[in-house]
Design a protein around this motif. Structure first.
Motif, short mmCIF file in Angstrom:
data_model
loop_
_atom_site.label_atom_id
_atom_site.label_comp_id
_atom_site.label_asym_id
_atom_site.label_seq_id
_atom_site.Cartn_x
_atom_site.Cartn_y
_atom_site.Cartn_z
N PHE A 76 -24.23 21.14 40.74
CA PHE A 76 -23.50 20.10 40.02
C PHE A 76 -22.05 19.99 40.45
CE2 PHE A 76 -27.04 21.55 37.44
CZ PHE A 76 -27.72 20.35 37.31
N THR A 77 -21.64 20.87 41.39
CA THR A 77 -20.27 20.79 41.87
C THR A 77 -20.16 19.87 43.08
OG1 THR A 77 -20.58 22.63 43.37
CG2 THR A 77 -19.82 23.16 41.16
N GLU A 78 -21.27 19.20 43.40
CA GLU A 78 -21.28 18.38 44.61
C GLU A 78 -20.12 17.40 44.65
OE1 GLU A 78 -25.25 17.20 46.13
OE2 GLU A 78 -24.36 15.20 46.18
N GLY A 79 -19.89 16.73 43.53
CA GLY A 79 -18.82 15.73 43.51
C GLY A 79 -17.46 16.37 43.73
N ALA A 80 -17.23 17.51 43.05
CA ALA A 80 -15.95 18.20 43.19
C ALA A 80 -15.75 18.66 44.63
CB ALA A 80 -15.90 19.39 42.24
N ALA A 81 -16.82 19.18 45.24
CA ALA A 81 -16.72 19.66 46.62
C ALA A 81 -16.40 18.49 47.55
CB ALA A 81 -18.01 20.34 47.04
N ALA A 82 -17.06 17.35 47.33
CA ALA A 82 -16.82 16.18 48.17
C ALA A 82 -15.36 15.75 48.05
CB ALA A 82 -17.74 15.04 47.76
N ASN A 83 -14.85 15.86 46.83
CA ASN A 83 -13.45 15.52 46.58
C ASN A 83 -12.53 16.46 47.34
OD1 ASN A 83 -11.62 13.92 45.43
ND2 ASN A 83 -11.44 15.13 43.53
N LEU A 84 -12.84 17.77 47.25
CA LEU A 84 -12.02 18.78 47.92
C LEU A 84 -12.01 18.55 49.43
CD1 LEU A 84 -10.45 21.46 47.88
CD2 LEU A 84 -12.63 22.63 48.00
N LEU A 85 -13.16 18.24 49.99
CA LEU A 85 -13.24 18.05 51.43
C LEU A 85 -12.76 16.67 51.87
CD1 LEU A 85 -14.85 20.71 51.20
CD2 LEU A 85 -16.21 19.92 53.11
N GLY A 86 -12.29 15.91 50.92
CA GLY A 86 -11.67 14.63 51.26
C GLY A 86 -12.65 13.58 51.72
N LEU A 87 -13.82 13.56 51.10
CA LEU A 87 -14.82 12.57 51.50
C LEU A 87 -14.47 11.22 50.90
CD1 LEU A 87 -17.45 12.83 53.13
CD2 LEU A 87 -18.67 12.75 50.97
N ALA A 88 -14.36 10.21 51.76
CA ALA A 88 -13.93 8.90 51.29
C ALA A 88 -15.10 8.10 50.74
CB ALA A 88 -13.24 8.13 52.41
N GLU A 89 -16.22 8.15 51.46
CA GLU A 89 -17.35 7.30 51.07
C GLU A 89 -18.16 7.94 49.94
OE1 GLU A 89 -20.37 8.09 54.53
OE2 GLU A 89 -18.37 7.82 55.33
N ASN A 90 -19.02 7.16 49.33
CA ASN A 90 -19.87 7.70 48.28
C ASN A 90 -21.01 8.50 48.90
OD1 ASN A 90 -18.51 6.73 46.07
ND2 ASN A 90 -19.46 4.71 46.28
N LEU A 91 -21.49 9.48 48.16
CA LEU A 91 -22.58 10.31 48.67
C LEU A 91 -23.87 9.52 48.67
CD1 LEU A 91 -21.65 13.59 46.86
CD2 LEU A 91 -21.52 13.11 49.29
N ALA A 92 -24.64 9.72 49.74
CA ALA A 92 -25.90 8.99 49.85
C ALA A 92 -26.91 9.57 48.86
CB ALA A 92 -26.43 9.12 51.27
#
Lengths: 588, 501
Positions: free
Chosen positions: A469-485
């Motif tokens: 459930f931390t996927e969103g937070a991790a994506a944020n930390l890694l600076g992911l701009a696009e939405n996760l597929a």
């Protein structure tokens, strides 16, 4: 607030602690817990780094090193580096705590704890390195530590051989990496990741050189991350203590290759050749390793092959060339780190009480070792990718990203890997924990491992349950701009693949209908396949005959030159003179 | 006038020290307990004076950025000294090793009764190396070279009752003698061609490629190549280095053969870096380098005699140094010189450790010394660290020089050198195999039957201290490479700038 200099101390602290660890040898208990405390502090520092960079800013700090070449020691902390540092140090800390119980009765612990500290420190240094050269240096130190830890039980010849094998095979990859990084330096005059990334994006580096150096660096990554054909060291590395296997497979060593590819993504990902090489290396490794894992009898080797296979999935994700794929690989790295650490520590708990690694000697351990059972179950569920465990999220992200990039063949192959994974993990689960109690378990009257070992198991079990459930937070930390597929059909296909793998496993290893042994014997095709898989598809035999044996033969031949007879020794001198004069005459 | 004082302060302490050792040894003939200590103390005192004098010279050279030139009338044939940064760099390595070996030998050779001969030969050997490194003309160079060889013969033959030592010395003497004569012939051709022996000036006669000039260079290369152990001229080395007492082997492998590589850079470097020579010389040097590393590493692979294994490994290291020279660029030369420093530390240390094994249990066979590490963890740790460092892994200094050799070769962009780098990496892999065997056998293996029963092993401190100093220096070099690389790079720059075109 007092500045912590966390970006330096998080990796330097374990190094500084080594002499103290050795100095505390008079008080073994104090020494062991001191080592655990140091890794605990390093973990807190890593968390501090994550908090510092989560808002998207980066920390860069550097000092001059070899000024003639402009080399510096640079720590560069961005989301990726902080994320990896947190993974390395959290798992490292739990494993060192677990070691208090698992390794408690061993001799040679000063060596063990110093190497483990060096291992964790070097791996953290590796992920924080701001340039290629510094990364390479930590890369080598990680390699040495792994070799010596694998060979920890040096009275066992196979352990020593496995250690040496790990060192030499990964050094083959390292040689390629070295040439690649030097070539890049010679072309651009820099080894700095940031600068190289900028130069590559501005088209300053010729495309052909980018592809060539990228492939060389990929070979280095394949060595460390045990991808086919440089994977042969990893299954043998099981000769080391189980805690070491957990460190190598979850926290440190094998992640280095995946990290390196991710780190150099901005430099090389413009090369389509490089991307497809990365992707296919991953897919092939994932398939081959997963198939071997279905027949292996050694519980640790099953986990080892599954590591190769999971790392293959990460490479496959990197092969997409998209930011989403890039993130998926790192998220799966974290996910794999946790469930694999859990799997190894659970296996270690069994080996600790039972003294064997052969799954045929296990069976029915569910009742006697309930916590270990839960831990292994959770690890298997996460590895197979069953919701809501972390493996489900990370694997589906990979498959979704592959399909988003229109790599449909790869999607199908990954689904096959997924099927095989579910087959072999449930096979292991059924063989070890279900069925009648094995003779060995009854004779030894075994019971659950001590608390210092089960506590890390419980923490890790909880982690694999919630980390998804931390996927969103991790994506944020890694600076992911696009939405996760996220695609529903993919989700469905993935669940079907898991069930397709689970069913034969359940039939054969839980119900024993048909008996798997007899079933394979009846089908000559399966028998042959099983034999090939058990031989690891012959990579070891090939390397032994082509490289090791031929070098030994040449070496014997070369030694014959050294006659020790003076008159014969003088001839070469004359020959050299004649050859050199001829060479000059021909070239003038 | 002050020039001559400079020279006097460098040479006199060594000469008089060497004589004093021999005379006082006779005086104290009956004090058997203290004889070796007395010789050692005088040798160390002499080295201390030499060190002070060299320090003074080095600071002048570094401060002015120009070499100190000391010479007779220019019309005379020879006898000039040119103290360059490069000379200071190489002779400092020799001095450091000599001092440590002198300390080590006090304990190591105490069983021999008198160590006077050994200590005075070390002093003379150092002086000869010093003369070679600071010589300003070919004749001084040659005389220093011969002095170095003569001292080395004496040290190889130190165990004069052992047939092995005598046989090795005779082979060494004959091969190295032929090599020296070949080089002398080359020097004579240089004089005939250019009319001068001054190293800075004779290169003028080589501005265009001439048959006699190239022949002279080939002869000098082959002649000094014997002592430098370039394959296939290395045949004397695997006999001579193991036969000598271990501290002597440390000097032979650690610095003497490297002086040969220094000779290539000092005498031929200025000429071969000229564009017209590069195409001619680069393939020769690269092929010689690769051949040398293969011969060394492949022969070492199956050795059971530890000292022979180390000797073969030194040949391989000469190959790496030669590959740096083969670039014919300042960067490559600097990397090679830096490698000389790193290799001297580690190979010196490994021979000293091999000496400790011989000292304690009287064997050189790896099979027989198996398990020694369990009796002495300190020895196991030192063996492990130094053998590991020799495989070129960070964070030890050798990693940097190997890395820079590879870097400087790939920077040239020639196919031959690129291929040579790949082969060098293969060689590094081979060397891991046998150095790990050393680590496994000495540090980890079960004790051999020869070792069983005699409890823990206590090693005299005087034997351990030099080893600890050496590995510490290697580690410091690895952590702060600038400190030792930059002087080498500056030295090469000023040497190449010194040639007046």
């Amino acid at each position: 607030m007092i500045p912590l200099y966390a970006e330096w101390f998080v990796w330097a602290l374990p190094f500084i602690a080594i002499p103290f660890t050795l100095g505390l040898s008079q008080w073994p208990k104090a020494r062991d817990w001191f080592a655990a405390a140091i890794t605990g502090i390093a973990f807190l520092l890593a968390i501090d780094l994550v908090l510092e960079v989560q808002s998207g800013h980066t920390i860069t700090s550097s000092i001059s090193w070899l000024s003639a070449y402009g080399f510096t020691v640079t720590v560069h902390v961005d989301g990726l580096a902080a994320f990896l540092a947190a993974v390395v140090n959290s798992l490292g800390f739990l494993i060192v705590v677990y070691s208090q119980g698992y390794m408690g009765h061993e001799t040679g612990l000063p060596r063990y704890y110093s190497l483990v500290l060096l291992f964790i420190g070097a791996m953290t240094g590796l992920v924080l390195a701001g340039n290629f050269l510094q990364l390479y240096i930590f890369w080598e130190i990680v390699g040495i530590c792994s070799a010596f830890l694998i060979a920890f039980w040096y009275d066992r010849p196979e352990a020593v051989r496995a250690g040496l094998k790990a060192f030499i095979v990964t050094r083959v990859g390292d040689a390629a990496l070295l040439i690649g990084l030097v070539w890049l330096y010679v072309t651009t005059g820099s080894v700095d990741f940031q600068k190289l990334g900028t130069m590559a994006s501005q088209g300053f580096i010729p495309a052909s050189i980018l592809t060539a150096t990228g492939i060389l660096i990929l070979v280095g990554a394949m060595g460390k991350s045990a991808q086919v054909p440089l994977h042969v060291w990893l299954p043998d590395a099981m000769e080391g203590p189980t805690t070491v296997s957990a460190l190598i497979h979850a926290a440190t060593m094998v992640n280095a290759g995946v990290y390196l590819v991710a780190r150099t993504y901005p430099i090389f990902s413009s090369s389509q050749t490089w991307l497809s090489a990365v992707g296919w290396v991953g897919i092939i490794s994932a398939l081959l390793a997963a198939s071997i894992a279905t027949v292996t009898m050694d519980i640790k080797r099953v986990l080892a092959y599954s590591t190769i296979s999971q790392l293959g999935l990460m490479f496959a994700a990197l092969g997409t060339g998209t930011q989403g794929g890039w993130f998926a690989s790192q998220f799966h790295l974290m996910s794999q780190g946790f469930f694999k650490a859990l799997g190894f520590l659970a296996a270690g708990s069994i080996i600790h009480v039972l003294g064997t690694r052969n799954m045929d000697d296990m069976g029915g351990l569910r009742k006697r070792m309930p916590i270990t059972f839960i831990a292994f179950l959770f690890s298997a569920l996460a590895l197979a990718g069953i919701p809501p465990f972390v493996g489900f999220w990370s694997k589906d992200l990979i498959i979704s990203e592959l399909s988003l990039a229109n790599l449909n063949l790869q999607v199908v192959l990954v689904l096959i890997v997924s099927m095989l994974t579910s087959f072999y993990m449930f096979r292991a689960l059924f063989k070890v924990f279900f069925g009648p109690e094995s003779k060995m378990a009854q004779e030894k009257n075994i019971h659950e491992s001590p608390k210092v070992m089960t506590a890390p198991l419980l923490i890790l079990s909880a982690s694999v349950l919630v980390l998804g459930f931390t996927e969103g937070a991790a994506a944020n930390l890694l600076g992911l701009a696009e939405n996760l597929a996220f695609a529903l059909p993919i989700l469905g296909a993935s669940i079907v693949a898991i069930l397709v793998g689970l069913t034969p496993s359940y039939l054969a290893f839980y119900l024993h209908k048909p008996n798997p042994q007899a079933f394979v014997e009846q089908h000559p095709g399966l028998r042959g396949l099983r034999k090939a898989m058990l031989a690891g598809y012959g990579f070891d035999a090939l390397y032994l005959s082509v490289f090791a044996n031929s070098i030994a033969k040449i070496s014997s031949a070369v030694r014959r030159i050294q006659t020790g007879i003076l008159a014969k020794n003088l001839w070469p001198m004359l020959a050299v003179l004649v050859i050199l004069v001829l060479w000059v005459v021909l070239n003038l | 006038m002050s020039d001559w004082i400079t020279l006097f302060t460098s040479f006199a302490p060594g000469f008089f020290g060497a004589f004093a050792i021999l005379i006082l040894d006779l005086v104290f003939k009956n004090r058997t307990k203290h004889r070796s200590a007395i010789s050692g103390v005088i040798a160390l005192a002499s080295f201390a004076l030499i060190a002070i004098s060299n320090w003074g010279q080095a600071s002048v050279v570094l401060a002015t950025g120009k070499p100190i030139v000391i010479g007779l009338e220019p019309s005379l044939l020879a006898t000039t000294f040119t103290i360059t940064e490069l000379g200071v760099y190489i002779s400092s390595i020799a001095l450091l090793l000599s001092i440590l070996i002198s300390i080590y030998s006090i304990a190591y050779l105490s069983k021999e009764g008198s160590t006077a001969l050994f200590q005075s030969l070390i002093l003379l050997l150092y002086l000869s190396i010093y003369a070679v490194t600071v010589s300003g003309d070919l004749l001084t160079f040659f005389i220093g070279w011969e002095g170095m060889s003569v001292a080395a013969y004496g040290l190889v033959a130190f165990y004069k009752h052992s047939w092995e030592a005598i046989e090795a010395t005779v082979k060494y003497l004959i091969m190295s003698g032929i090599g020296s004569l070949t080089a002398l012939y080359g020097i004579a051709l240089v004089y005939g061609l250019t009319g001068t022996l001054n190293i800075e000036n004779f290169v003028k006669g080589f501005a265009t490629v001439t048959p006699i000039g190239t022949l002279a260079m080939i002869l000098i290369f082959i002649g000094f190549g014997v002592e430098a152990a370039v394959a296939p001229l290395h045949m004397w080395l695997p006999d001579a280095h193991p036969a000598a007492p271990s501290p002597m082997s440390a000097l032979l492998s650690g610095i003497i053969i490297e002086v040969g590589s220094f000779a290539f850079i000092r005498l031929l470097g200025g000429i071969l870096t000229l564009p017209s020579y590069v195409a001619l010389a680069q393939p020769i040097l690269a092929v010689a380098a690769v051949a040398t590393m293969f011969v060394g590493n492949l022969s070492a692979l199956q050795q059971d005699d530890l000292k022979r294994l180390l000797a073969y490994s030194s040949i391989a290291q000469i190959g790496y140094i030669l590959l740096g020279i083969a670039t014919l660029t300042p960067a490559g030369f600097s990397a090679s010189i830096f490698h000389i420093w790193n290799h001297a530390l580690l190979k010196g240390m490994l021979f000293l450790l091999a000496g400790i094994v011989t000292f304690q249990i009287g064997t050189r066979s790896l099979t027989e010394m198996a398990g020694l590490g369990r009796k002495s963890p300190v020895l196991a740790a030192l063996f492990g660290l130094s053998a590991l460092a020799m495989t070129g892994v960070p964070p030890f200094g050798l990693f940097w020089s190997e890395f820079l050799i590879i870097l400087s070769n790939l920077a040239v962009g020639s196919i031959i050198l690129d291929a040579a780098v790949v082969l060098m990496l293969l060689n590094l892999l081979i060397s891991i195999a046998y150095y790990f065997r050393v680590i496994r056998v000495v540090a980890f293996a079960k004790p051999s039957s020869a070792l069983n029963g005699n409890g823990t092993v206590r090693i005299p401190k005087l034997l351990l201290v030099p080893c600890v100093v050496l590995i510490a220096l290697s580690l410091i070099t690895g952590l702060y490479p600038n400190m030792f690389y930059q002087p080498a790079a500056n030295a090469i720059k000023s040497i190449l700038a010194g040639f007046s075109w």
